[in-house]
Write an enzyme that holds these catalytic residues in place. Structure first.
Site, mmCIF file in Angstrom:
data_model
loop_
_atom_site.group_PDB
_atom_site.id
_atom_site.type_symbol
_atom_site.label_atom_id
_atom_site.label_comp_id
_atom_site.label_asym_id
_atom_site.label_seq_id
_atom_site.Cartn_x
_atom_site.Cartn_y
_atom_site.Cartn_z
ATOM 1 N N SER A 273 0.891 -1.174 -0.031
ATOM 2 C CA SER A 273 -0.047 0.029 -0.078
ATOM 3 C C SER A 273 0.960 1.155 -0.020
ATOM 4 C CB SER A 273 -0.969 -0.212 1.113
ATOM 5 O OG SER A 273 -1.977 1.015 1.217
ATOM 6 N N ASP A 348 -9.832 -4.072 -4.529
ATOM 7 C CA ASP A 348 -9.140 -2.879 -3.620
ATOM 8 C C ASP A 348 -10.234 -1.961 -3.443
ATOM 9 O OD1 ASP A 348 -7.420 -1.139 -2.154
ATOM 10 O OD2 ASP A 348 -5.917 -2.322 -2.774
ATOM 11 N N HIS A 425 19.985 -4.382 -29.146
ATOM 12 C CA HIS A 425 20.137 -3.090 -28.399
ATOM 13 C C HIS A 425 20.481 -3.516 -26.661
ATOM 14 C CE1 HIS A 425 18.945 -0.701 -31.612
ATOM 15 N NE2 HIS A 425 17.718 -1.509 -32.049
#
Length: 476
Positions: A273, A348, A425
């Site tokens: 959190s 949530d 890359h």
């Protein structure tokens, strides 16, 4: 003349004064008995062999080094943390000081003139009071005396378990701004646990403590774990504002490196959190750590704070959050380019604008902000809206519906495209992937990245280590 009779308020005040006078006289005339009681109590404690031994160990530990025999013996006792000697002092080199100054929630650059400062003085005072009287307590309820008193017994039991049953080592860490942080370290390096060489540093939520918090998860996985309490929580001093939180996570990680002798490549930051803010600062200050795990966090406090306030106070709330409680998790994490595991809780109610509605979960915004920072060429208004729709779906069927709604052919091997880019890359962020893609292929590669890479290997293979599943988002 008649007898004077005061009004009701005067009579009640006189009664209160008489009661106070009576209590003062009661204490005064019983002072000899109180003194005898206190003397006998002190004498009893002084004559107690266990207490005498403790005092001796405490005095010796104050004279000796951290890893001395006296310090190790002191760790066997649980007592007022104010008397605990400091085990580690934090310091800031120039590089970290510069980064720490970035995280300060200050708006001094906006106060251009003396006139404007005087003009805005009432507003600034109001914001200060709102932040310290209401904001801090609302955002960090664990720093209030009520929560700490209520949790006191559970904290003592949890700390006893960590130290006595799991062999934890408690330590007092002093931050660069003068606060002290209560911490405990459980070392699994010398055991049979395969994961013991990896240290998981846990940053708790807004009403949680290391004694009863998220340390349990990595401990169950056999990892070495370092837990600590926010400033102002339980035995940690100070108040949990961004500046203090920044110095706190800095000294915790520095302690792990310098005193516990872990290498950055073996340190994982794990947060629950609002602990995501400390984690984000720690990742920014120490970019060479192994990985970070962000559980149930948000991109920024501001949208959540504004939503909870009346319309008339929203502008004042914005200014208060910006100046005093600027928890910019997403911005900080965007500066960290190492492995990251982002866990979003589907239902949530705390970090969602509308409790339980996944489309309003600020974890979505954190995910998008991270993806935009890591794959800048893949994101524009169209592709971002597709990803947001996908993140807003309630279940796998909803996400599949978003995927099926796309109008282009889906037989393009996006994984091969990404593999070829990495071979050419390297795996470094931000990636320039997508720079030469057509619009429809760009959308496909982006969603395929979400679906094939960023969505959880964890859910498809639960036997894998949660730490090794880097660069993923887990939905639960």
């Amino acid at each position: 003349g008649g007898k004077y009779r005061g009004n009701a308020i005067e009579r009640h005040c006189n009664s209160l004064l008489r009661l106070m006078s009576f209590l003062a006289n009661l204490v005064y005339y019983n002072l000899p008995f109180i003194g005898i009681y206190l003397y006998r109590s002190g004498l009893a404690r002084y004559s107690n062999s266990d207490y005498s031994k403790f005092i001796t160990v405490l005095k010796e530990s104050e004279k000796n080094k951290v890893n001395s025999k006296a310090r190790n013996m002191l760790a066997q006792y649980d007592f007022d943390f104010k008397a605990w000697p400091v085990d580690y002092c934090g310091s800031n080199d120039n590089a970290r000081s510069q980064l720490i100054s970035i995280s300060k929630s200050s708006s001094n650059e906006n106060k251009a003139t003396l006139f404007s400062a005087i003009k805005n003085f009432p507003v600034e005072i109001t914001k200060y009071c709102l932040a310290h009287v209401v904001g801090r307590r609302a955002v960090y309820p664990g720093s209030t005396g009520f929560i700490q008193t209520f949790m006191g017994v559970y904290l003592d039991d949890g700390r006893r378990k960590l130290i006595e049953e799991l062999g934890g080592k408690r330590a007092k860490l002093k931050t660069a701004d003068g606060n002290v942080i209560d911490s405990v370290f459980v070392d699994r390096r010398n055991g049979n646990e395969e994961n013991g060489k990896i240290l998981v540093i846990c940053s708790e939520g807004n009403a949680a403590f290391y004694e009863v918090g998220c340390m349990e998860t990595p401990l169950m996985g056999g990892y070495s774990v370092l837990g600590w309490n926010h400033p102002g929580f339980a035995n940690s001093s100070g108040l949990p504002f961004p500046k203090s939180e920044t110095f706190a996570i800095d000294v915790v990680i520095s302690y792990a490196l310098s005193s516990l002798n872990f290498e950055p490549k073996n340190i994982v930051l794990y947060s629950w959190s609002i602990g995501g803010y400390c984690l984000s600062v720690g990742a920014m200050l120490y970019p060479d750590i192994k990985a970070v795990i962000v559980d149930a966090s948000f991109d920024h406090l501001l949208p959540l704070a504004v939503d909870k306030m009346p319309e008339s106070l929203r502008e004042l709330t914005k200014g208060t959050v910006k100046d005093y409680i600027n928890l910019n998790v997403g911005e900080n994490l965007s500066k960290y380019h190492g492995p990251i595991l982002l866990i979003r809780r589907l239902r949530d109610e705390i970090i969602s604008i509308e409790p339980g509605i996944v489309a309003t979960n600020r974890g979505n915004d954190l995910a998008i902000q991270l993806l935009e920072s890591r794959y800048p060429n893949l994101f524009d208004n169209d592709t971002t809206s597709i990803v947001r729709a996908w993140l807003s779906a309630d279940d796998k069927e909803g996400r599949r519906a978003v995927w099926d709604s796309l109008s282009f052919e889906k037989d393009i091997n996006a994984e091969t495209y990404v593999d070829q880019y990495v071979l050419k890359h390297g795996l470094k962020f931000p990636m320039k992937i997508g720079k030469s893609l057509t619009s429809f292929l760009e959308q496909f590669v982006e969603l395929n990245l979400i679906y094939s890479f960023i969505i959880p290997i964890y859910l498809r293979n639960k036997s894998r280590s949660w730490i090794e599943d880097s660069n993923t988002i887990v939905f639960s």
